[in-house]
Design a protein around this motif. Structure first.
Motif, PDB file in Angstrom:
ATOM      1  N   SER A 351     -17.676 141.709 -15.197  1.00 18.00           N
ATOM      2  CA  SER A 351     -17.296 140.352 -15.564  1.00 18.00           C
ATOM      3  C   SER A 351     -15.990 140.432 -16.344  1.00 18.00           C
ATOM      4  O   SER A 351     -15.903 141.094 -17.380  1.00 18.00           O
ATOM      5  N   ASP A 353     -12.009 138.038 -16.829  1.00 16.26           N
ATOM      6  CA  ASP A 353     -11.110 136.960 -16.422  1.00 16.26           C
ATOM      7  C   ASP A 353      -9.795 137.498 -15.875  1.00 16.26           C
ATOM      8  O   ASP A 353      -8.945 136.740 -15.421  1.00 16.26           O
ATOM      9  N   ASP A 355      -8.329 139.669 -13.027  1.00 12.53           N
ATOM     10  CA  ASP A 355      -8.696 140.271 -11.745  1.00 12.53           C
ATOM     11  C   ASP A 355      -8.063 141.643 -11.543  1.00 12.53           C
ATOM     12  O   ASP A 355      -8.593 142.467 -10.793  1.00 12.53           O
ATOM     13  N   ASP A 389     -18.393 134.044  -8.303  1.00 15.87           N
ATOM     14  CA  ASP A 389     -18.719 133.697  -9.684  1.00 15.87           C
ATOM     15  C   ASP A 389     -19.956 132.798  -9.631  1.00 15.87           C
ATOM     16  O   ASP A 389     -20.006 131.844  -8.844  1.00 15.87           O
ATOM     17  N   ASN A 390     -20.938 133.074 -10.479  1.00 15.23           N
ATOM     18  CA  ASN A 390     -22.200 132.368 -10.296  1.00 15.23           C
ATOM     19  C   ASN A 390     -22.921 132.110 -11.609  1.00 15.23           C
ATOM     20  O   ASN A 390     -22.365 132.271 -12.684  1.00 15.23           O
ATOM     21  N   GLU A 392     -25.136 133.090 -14.352  1.00 16.59           N
ATOM     22  CA  GLU A 392     -25.548 134.377 -14.912  1.00 16.59           C
ATOM     23  C   GLU A 392     -26.724 134.176 -15.868  1.00 16.59           C
ATOM     24  O   GLU A 392     -26.668 134.441 -17.071  1.00 16.59           O
ATOM     25  N   TYR A 397     -22.620 129.738 -16.725  1.00 19.31           N
ATOM     26  CA  TYR A 397     -21.520 129.943 -15.772  1.00 19.31           C
ATOM     27  C   TYR A 397     -20.269 130.569 -16.380  1.00 19.31           C
ATOM     28  O   TYR A 397     -19.253 130.691 -15.702  1.00 19.31           O
ATOM     29  N   GLN A 399     -19.733 133.693 -17.391  1.00 20.53           N
ATOM     30  CA  GLN A 399     -19.432 135.051 -16.938  1.00 20.53           C
ATOM     31  C   GLN A 399     -18.844 135.027 -15.526  1.00 20.53           C
ATOM     32  O   GLN A 399     -19.283 134.253 -14.673  1.00 20.53           O
ATOM     33  N   THR A 400     -17.870 135.898 -15.295  1.00 24.06           N
ATOM     34  CA  THR A 400     -17.148 135.876 -14.017  1.00 24.06           C
ATOM     35  C   THR A 400     -17.141 137.273 -13.397  1.00 24.06           C
ATOM     36  O   THR A 400     -16.234 138.064 -13.616  1.00 24.06           O
ATOM     37  N   ALA A 405     -13.666 133.023  -6.901  1.00 22.25           N
ATOM     38  CA  ALA A 405     -13.857 132.006  -7.937  1.00 22.25           C
ATOM     39  C   ALA A 405     -14.296 130.697  -7.289  1.00 22.25           C
ATOM     40  O   ALA A 405     -13.996 130.438  -6.118  1.00 22.25           O
ATOM     41  N   LYS A 416     -10.232 135.924  -4.815  1.00 20.75           N
ATOM     42  CA  LYS A 416      -9.393 136.690  -5.726  1.00 20.75           C
ATOM     43  C   LYS A 416      -8.786 137.878  -4.992  1.00 20.75           C
ATOM     44  O   LYS A 416      -9.266 138.299  -3.936  1.00 20.75           O
TER      45      LYS A 416
END
Length: 435
Positions: A351, A353, A355, A389-390, A392, A397, A399-400, A405, A416
C-alpha cells in the motif's frame, strides 16, 4: 535474460467483499453497519467489480498478464442456510468464462474472510457444524462450476485468526487500548487492532445483529481458540474431499499469511516458535493438497527479548509495516524446506500513494521469486495484491494496494504504471527494466 517461462502464471488478485459491493448477506456487511462499528466506513458499492469485472479483467489482459485470482462469495451463493442462489452461480460462471475466453487462468478462492450472516448466527468458525456447511457450499459450487476452475484455494489465510489472537494477547499484556505503529506491523491485512475501543456498545450491537450472545459471535477474523484452529483445517479437508469427489482434476490448496521471520543473535527460539505457529503445525492437514498459496508482505525481526520494534530509520509502507520486498524470496525458501509440491504466491504487494515505490517493490519481489526458481524451488505463479484499490476491511478505502486506482464517485478506473510494469515483467523479463 531473466525471463519467466510462458507457463508461469503472473497476474493479480482481489477478494469479493473488498471489490464487488453490496454484499448485504455477509457478516462483514452486518458488522460495518452496527452501532459502535469498528470499521472506519462501510463497504457499500465498493468498486462495483460485480458489474465491472469485464472491464477490470480486460485491463489485466491488456497489460499482458495471464492470471486472475478472485473469490466466490459464500454469502451470495447461499444467502440463507440451505438456499442456493442460481443467479449468483450464473454470475460467477460468467466471470470464469470471460477469463477462459481470454486465456486468463482463474485461481478461485472459496472463502476469503467474509461469511454468510446466517453462519455466524449458527456458531461461526468455532462451531463443528461449520465443517458440514462449508463442505456443502464447496460441493455445490464445484458441481456447477468445477469444469471452469483449474485451481481452487479453499480458505484464504487459514492462520489469520491465530495471528489476531497473538495481537490481542500482546495488547492485553501491555494494557494498551489503542493501535500504534508497533502494533500495525502485526497483521498483513487491513485490520485495526484497536479492538477495545467502544467495545461494550459494539458487542451489545453484535449480539443483537446476529441474534446470539455477543461472546459467541465468531467471524473468520475473530480471535481463535485451539478448537477453532482445528475446525478451520477440518473445513479445508472437507472442502478438498468434496471438490475431488466431484472433479478430481481440480488442483486444490489453501493459503497462509507468512512473514519472513529473521533472528538476531539470541532471537532464534522466537523465530522457531513463530514459524511453527504460522505454518509448520498445519502441515499434517495439507498432505493431500496439490499446491500451497503463500502470502507475504514484510518481515519480522526477533532478538533475545522477542520482536524488535521498528524505529525512525525503518522504511515503512502506508500500512505501517516495513518495506522489504526481499521477504518474499526468503519465505519461499523457508516453505520449500518443508513443502515439495507446487507453490503459488497468491498475495504480495504494497500500500503506497507513490506508484514508483510500487514498481520498485514488484521488481525486487519478483527478482526474489526468479532467484528461487533458479534454485529449483517449485513456484508456478505470482498474483500481486491487489488488482484494484479496494475496501481494506476495518481500515476502509484509505489504503491503496492496487495496480488500478478507482474514483469511487464515478467508478472510473485509472490504471497505474505499475500494472503495465508487471505485464512487462511477464512478457519481457526482469532484464532491461528498472534496476
Amino acid at each position: 535474460m531473466k525471463k519467466f517461462s510462458s507457463e508461469f502464471m503472473i497476474g493479480a488478485a482481489t477478494a469479493a467483499h473488498q471489490v464487488e459491493g453490496n454484499n448485504v448477506n455477509s457478516d462483514f456487511w452486518t458488522m460495518e453497519h452496527i452501532p459502535g462499528t469498528m470499521y472506519k466506513e462501510p463497504s457499500l458499492n465498493a468498486v462495483d467489480h460485480y458489474h465491472k469485472y469485464k472491464e477490470d479483467i480486460q485491463l489485466l489482459i491488456d497489460a499482458g498478464l495471464n492470471t486472475y485470482r478472485f473469490s466466490i462469495e459464500w454469502a451470495r451463493i447461499e444467502p440463507a442456510k440451505g438456499n442456493f442462489d442460481k443467479n449468483e452461480i450464473d454470475h460467477y460462471r460468467q466471470v470464469l468464462e470471460f477469463c477462459h475466453q481470454n486465456q486468463v487462468t482463474p485461481i478461485v478462492t472459496l472463502h476469503h474472510f467474509s461469511s454468510p450472516k446466517w453462519l455466524i448466527s449458527e456458531g461461526g468458525w468455532e462451531s463443528e457444524s461449520t465443517i458440514e456447511y462449508f463442505g456443502n457450499y464447496s460441493r455445490y459450487v464445484v458441481s456447477k462450476l468445477g469444469h471452469l476452475m483449474p485451481y481452487i484455494c479453499t480458505i484464504n489465510e487459514a492462520n489469520m485468526g491465530k495471528q489476531i489472537t497473538k495481537i490481542m494477547k500482546r495488547m492485553t499484556a501491555n494494557g494498551s487500548n489503542s493501535a500504534n505503529k508497533d502494533n500495525s506491523v502485526d497483521v498483513q491485512v487491513g485490520l485495526n487492532v484497536d479492538m477495545k475501543a467502544k467495545m461494550e456498545t459494539y458487542y451489545r450491537a453484535l449480539g443483537e445483529a446476529f441474534g446470539i450472545d455477543p461472546r459467541n459471535v465468531q467471524s473468520f477474523l475473530s480471535p481463535r481458540t485451539e478448537k477453532g484452529e482445528i475446525i478451520i483445517m477440518k473445513c479445508h479437508e472437507k472442502a478438498r474431499n468434496q471438490i475431488k469427489e466431484v472433479n478430481p482434476s481440480i488442483k486444490v490448496g489453501i493459503t497462509f499469511s507468512l512473514y519472513d521471520h529473521q533472528a538476531l543473535p539470541g532471537g532464534e527460539p522466537y523465530v522457531e516458535k513463530e514459524q511453527d505457529d504460522d505454518f509448520l503445525n498445519y502441515l499434517p492437514f495439507l498432505e493431500e493438497d496439490d499446491f500451497l498459496g503463500v502470502q507475504n508482505y514484510s518481515r519480522k525481526i526477533h532478538g533475545p527479548d522477542g520482536l524488535v520494534k521498528s524505529d525512525e530509520t525503518t522504511r515503512l509502507t502506508k500500512m505501517g509495516y516495513e518495506f522489504y520486498p526481499e521477504a518474499l524470496g526468503n519465505v519461499l525458501r523457508f516453505v520449500a524446506k518443508h513443502w515439495d509440491k507446487p507453490i503459488i504466491v497468491t498475495e504480495n504487494g504494497i500500500s503506497t500513494d507513490n506508484d514508483e515505490e510500487r514498481v520498485e517493490f514488484i521488481e525486487r519481489a519478483l527478482a526474489g521469486v526468479y532467484q528461487c526458481l533458479e534454485e529449483g524451488i517449485n513456484v508456478i505463479g505470482y498474483t500481486y495484491w491487489s488488482l484494484l484499490d479496494n475496501f481494506e476491511w476495518q481500515l476502509g478505502y484509505a489504503q491503496t494496494f492496487g495496480l488500478i486506482a478507482v474514483d469511487r464517485s464515478t467508478q472510473t478506473r485509472y490504471p497505474k504504471d505499475s500494472l503495465s510494469f508487471l505485464g512487462n515483467i511477464k512478457n519481457a523479463g526482469l532484464n532491461g527494466l528498472r534496476v
